[in-house]
Design an enzyme around this catalytic site. Structure first.
Site, PDB file in Angstrom:
ATOM      1  CB  VAL A 190      -0.909   0.020   1.249  1.00 38.60           C
ATOM      2  CG1 VAL A 190      -1.776   1.282   1.264  1.00 38.60           C
ATOM      3  CG2 VAL A 190      -1.785  -1.228   1.295  1.00 38.60           C
ATOM      4  CB  CYS A 191       0.993   4.163   0.588  1.00 47.34           C
ATOM      5  SG  CYS A 191       1.344   5.938   0.676  1.00 47.34           S
ATOM      6  CB  THR A 192       5.839   4.978   0.082  1.00 48.06           C
ATOM      7  OG1 THR A 192       5.430   5.103   1.446  1.00 48.06           O
ATOM      8  CG2 THR A 192       5.564   6.286  -0.635  1.00 48.06           C
ATOM      9  N   GLY A 200      -2.565   2.361  -4.325  1.00 54.16           N
ATOM     10  CA  GLY A 200      -2.011   3.716  -4.327  1.00 54.16           C
ATOM     11  C   GLY A 200      -1.906   4.267  -2.911  1.00 54.16           C
TER      12      GLY A 200
END
Lengths: 228, 228
Positions: A102-104, A152
């Protein structure tokens, strides 16, 4: 008795807590789910916002898992160079049915060498950095590339978790969790993507992000060089 | 120096963690925000899904707060009869600028006597129970009644947090947090409300909920009698 379905959430100091607490709330409803929070050293984990998570396993002590989830956060700057964390991500990913970020968190999968030639998502502000790890950056909210499923920025983890649940237990099961958790989102504003936000809001968000840009980009370059 | 903006999250064993971790991720970005997790006894809190939260304050040791947030969860069954918790909710609410709840957290506000004559939200399966506490149950995802702001089931807490942020720091500030946390939800299914879900999904969700219905309803009746 059915075996547990083991889901490992790989944490580190400075993780963005909603990156994994959102997906965990959904994924914990999978049949026989056993959610394990784990880190390199098994220490308590302080996340952003001041939350402290206890009862953390040591990644090296976990034999295998069915699903590996790697959240993002400001702490990825240091975590991208945590050799033990990256080694354990590689080991657990090798036997997992699904690997997710998820995300970075996708930068950590990249630093572990797990994204070469693969399509992956990331937070909108850091998506381009994935290319340094040989990945194909994809701006979609949820990206499915075989058994690699990525989301994202932050809240995309919830949509990613529902996608995973449908893969693992079928669409009706995922929809039942969605109803139980009343996930019929109705944001009071429509500013959740750069192309939707006003110029003022985009500038304000970028200002916060730019405060860490140099440090994060330097860490990506070092981590990418180390995993070639 | 500006004073901290103190946000107290009132926890108890068996809390649904996403009820407060979602709002916290957003609210922690408020100017000078200081997020405090607290409980009756200040002990570590085990939430649903197996997550353990540490570094928990004792509610009675907190002088005051600007914003009080009460999450829901299966643990409300016991928490509705935790006299110390209810007394501290009453005390902190008296001086807070905003009092908020997510999901069945509104049952705790009700048990504390804080909802008499007030409009409030709750998880769709338990909304009717609010009437026992003299509240006006409202099926909206976010309900604003003066300084009392409540959200529906679990994930509604995020929409409630954005509503609160706009109240406290203005719409542009809330939108900047929304963009930073990439909150442009895109659920893969549309089953997040009883009127949207298929009959099969609704039946499956109700089956899970009905397993605790008797215990929860009995607790509501006792708590409502105690706070009259």
């Amino acid at each position: 008795m059915n075996p547990p379905y083991t889901i490992v959430f790989a944490l580190y100091p400075g993780v963005t807590q909603l990156d994994f607490t959102g997906p965990l709330e959904f994924l914990s409803k999978l049949p026989h789910a056993r959610c394990v929070l784990a880190s390199s050293r098994g220490e308590d984990i302080r996340a952003d916002g001041g939350i402290v998570f206890a009862d953390i396993a040591r990644l090296g002590a976990i034999e295998r898992c069915d699903l590996l989830l790697v959240p993002g956060g400001l702490g990825t700057i240091e975590a991208m160079e945590d050799a033990e964390l990256l080694a354990q991500l590689r080991r657990l990913a090798a036997s997992a049915d699904y690997v997710s970020s998820v995300c970075t968190g996708s930068l950590l999968l990249g630093a572990a060498g797990l994204l070469k030639g693969r399509r992956a998502a990331c937070h909108w502000a850091w998506l381009d950095s994935l290319a340094a790890f040989g990945a194909q950056p994809c701006p979609d909210r949820v990206v499915v590339d075989g058994k690699l499923i990525s989301g994202g920025g932050v809240t995309a983890g919830i949509d990613m978790a529902l996608t995973l649940m449908a893969e693992i237990a079928g669409p009706q099961f995922a929809q039942t969790a969605q109803l139980t958790l009343e996930y019929a989102p109705a944001p009071p504003f429509a500013s959740g993507r750069p192309e939707l936000a006003s110029p003022e809001v985009l500038a304000a968000a970028r200002q916060g992000i730019d405060q860490v840009r140099d440090r994060r980009e330097a860490a990506v370059i070092r981590a990418a060089a180390a995993c070639l």
